[in-house]
Design a protein around this motif. Structure first.
Motif, mmCIF file in Angstrom:
data_model
loop_
_atom_site.group_PDB
_atom_site.id
_atom_site.type_symbol
_atom_site.label_atom_id
_atom_site.label_comp_id
_atom_site.label_asym_id
_atom_site.label_seq_id
_atom_site.Cartn_x
_atom_site.Cartn_y
_atom_site.Cartn_z
ATOM 1 N N ILE A 83 27.069 -16.094 -4.962
ATOM 2 C CA ILE A 83 26.882 -16.785 -6.240
ATOM 3 C C ILE A 83 25.446 -17.295 -6.367
ATOM 4 C CG2 ILE A 83 27.601 -18.762 -7.636
ATOM 5 C CD1 ILE A 83 30.376 -18.495 -6.361
ATOM 6 N N TYR A 84 24.950 -17.912 -5.311
ATOM 7 C CA TYR A 84 23.579 -18.429 -5.346
ATOM 8 C C TYR A 84 22.566 -17.304 -5.539
ATOM 9 C CZ TYR A 84 25.330 -22.934 -3.610
ATOM 10 O OH TYR A 84 25.979 -24.132 -3.482
ATOM 11 N N LEU A 85 22.815 -16.152 -4.928
ATOM 12 C CA LEU A 85 21.888 -15.032 -5.068
ATOM 13 C C LEU A 85 21.808 -14.570 -6.522
ATOM 14 C CD1 LEU A 85 20.054 -12.830 -3.936
ATOM 15 C CD2 LEU A 85 22.112 -11.485 -3.422
ATOM 16 N N PHE A 86 22.959 -14.443 -7.186
ATOM 17 C CA PHE A 86 22.957 -14.017 -8.587
ATOM 18 C C PHE A 86 22.251 -15.042 -9.468
ATOM 19 C CE2 PHE A 86 25.085 -14.259 -12.752
ATOM 20 C CZ PHE A 86 24.704 -13.022 -13.269
ATOM 21 N N ASN B 94 29.617 -28.185 10.204
ATOM 22 C CA ASN B 94 30.090 -28.211 8.820
ATOM 23 C C ASN B 94 28.887 -28.319 7.890
ATOM 24 O OD1 ASN B 94 31.809 -28.252 6.659
ATOM 25 N ND2 ASN B 94 32.248 -30.442 6.802
ATOM 26 N N GLN B 95 27.942 -27.429 8.079
ATOM 27 C CA GLN B 95 26.720 -27.487 7.309
ATOM 28 C C GLN B 95 26.715 -26.377 6.271
ATOM 29 O OE1 GLN B 95 23.442 -26.801 9.923
ATOM 30 N NE2 GLN B 95 24.384 -25.059 10.939
ATOM 31 N N ASN B 96 25.957 -26.607 5.230
ATOM 32 C CA ASN B 96 25.862 -25.636 4.153
ATOM 33 C C ASN B 96 24.607 -24.792 4.365
ATOM 34 O OD1 ASN B 96 25.981 -24.189 1.814
ATOM 35 N ND2 ASN B 96 25.915 -25.934 0.433
ATOM 36 N N ILE B 97 24.792 -23.544 4.737
ATOM 37 C CA ILE B 97 23.679 -22.634 4.982
ATOM 38 C C ILE B 97 23.615 -21.548 3.912
ATOM 39 C CG2 ILE B 97 23.700 -23.015 7.470
ATOM 40 C CD1 ILE B 97 25.250 -20.389 7.757
ATOM 41 N N ALA B 98 24.422 -21.683 2.857
ATOM 42 C CA ALA B 98 24.493 -20.620 1.855
ATOM 43 C C ALA B 98 23.203 -20.524 1.047
ATOM 44 C CB ALA B 98 25.688 -20.858 0.926
ATOM 45 N N PHE B 99 22.679 -21.680 0.621
ATOM 46 C CA PHE B 99 21.485 -21.644 -0.219
ATOM 47 C C PHE B 99 20.222 -21.465 0.620
ATOM 48 C CE2 PHE B 99 18.202 -23.605 -2.968
ATOM 49 C CZ PHE B 99 18.318 -22.727 -4.031
ATOM 50 N N LEU C 219 20.242 -18.599 3.807
ATOM 51 C CA LEU C 219 20.808 -17.283 3.522
ATOM 52 C C LEU C 219 20.313 -16.723 2.188
ATOM 53 C CD1 LEU C 219 24.492 -17.639 4.789
ATOM 54 C CD2 LEU C 219 22.493 -16.728 5.969
ATOM 55 N N THR C 220 20.397 -17.550 1.127
ATOM 56 C CA THR C 220 19.922 -17.066 -0.177
ATOM 57 C C THR C 220 18.407 -17.116 -0.253
ATOM 58 O OG1 THR C 220 21.971 -17.842 -1.212
ATOM 59 C CG2 THR C 220 20.098 -17.379 -2.661
ATOM 60 N N ILE C 221 17.847 -18.307 -0.015
ATOM 61 C CA ILE C 221 16.392 -18.498 -0.004
ATOM 62 C C ILE C 221 16.009 -19.026 1.371
ATOM 63 C CG2 ILE C 221 14.464 -19.783 -1.001
ATOM 64 C CD1 ILE C 221 15.975 -19.941 -3.595
ATOM 65 N N PRO C 222 15.150 -18.360 2.119
ATOM 66 C CA PRO C 222 14.328 -17.219 1.686
ATOM 67 C C PRO C 222 14.777 -15.876 2.233
ATOM 68 C CG PRO C 222 13.308 -18.268 3.537
ATOM 69 C CD PRO C 222 14.614 -18.986 3.328
#
Length: 235
Positions: free
Chosen positions: A47-50, A103-108, A111-114
């Protein structure tokens, strides 16, 4: 025109996005996470990539101009972020006794940026938007913009499918294998970050504006020297 734009966008973006590289990064960062947490991070990454691709395409150049950010500056900042994450993966902090799973958020980030949408991908998308803005008004721009958005959806779905394969690979490697993969990926991320910084510095050095400033300052030196010498000469 619609399908042609989709094909060209996919061919241009796939090498830049490079989802398999992000899948290996996810292997290193998902240590200690449950299956549900990994699946959630993968879904959020798609979702973040789009969203990031759409923002870069439609308002990316305006945002850079608003804050006075150049593409070399974007590369340098991305390189520093990647190198910092790489150091944390290569030299992880010792875990405390009884510490629970991560329990960390690595999506944005990262993984997404950069990783998926780095400075190179943003620069490619922004330059494509500039080229489309110069298309003659006699040509309808709706199929062009629609084709670009559809290509963003396809890229996000493809990245989601490849990242989904990281879960079975984690179970196959085991805890020791994931720890080794984490350190290897940390070293590779440091190298990638340094390469991003080198590319940014090279772009700054090759900038005609930079050369113009240097040439102006160097040409002004002899004139300033002659003025000083002329002041010292008495009639």
């Amino acid at each position: 025109m619609f399908f042609k734009v989709i094909a060209l966008s996919l061919l241009a973006l796939l090498p830049m996005v490079n989802p398999p590289t992000t899948a290996t990064l996810l292997l290193g960062l998902s240590k200690g996470m449950s299956r549900e947490q990994i699946a959630r991070q993968v879904n959020l990454t798609a979702i973040y990539l789009f969203v990031t691709l759409c923002i870069s395409f439609f308002v990316g150049s305006s945002i850079l101009e608003l804050f006075g950010i150049s593409i070399p500056g974007l590369r340098l900042a991305g390189g520093l972020v990647i190198a910092f994450i790489g150091f944390r993966m290569l030299f992880p902090a010792p875990s405390r006794p009884g510490e629970g799973p991560l329990n960390q958020n690595i999506a944005f980030v990262p993984l997404t940026i950069p990783s998926l949408c780095g400075p190179g991908t943003m620069a490619l998308v922004i330059s494509g938007a500039v080229e489309i803005s110069h298309v003659p008004h006699t040509i309808s721009r709706f199929p062009i913009y629609a084709g670009v958005v559809v290509s963003f959806i396809l890229i996000s779905l493809l990245s989601w499918g490849i990242l989904k394969l990281a879960g079975p690979v984690c179970r196959l490697l085991g805890e020791s294998g994931i720890d080794a993969m984490t350190r290897v990926m940390g070293f590779l991320l440091i190298c990638m970050g340094m390469q991003f910084c080198i590319n940014g510095i090279k772009e700054v050095a090759q900038d005609p504006v930079f050369h113009g400033i240097v040439a102006t300052e160097s040409s002004a030196l002899p004139e300033r020297a002659r003025e000083l010498m002329g002041n010292d000469i008495k009639p």
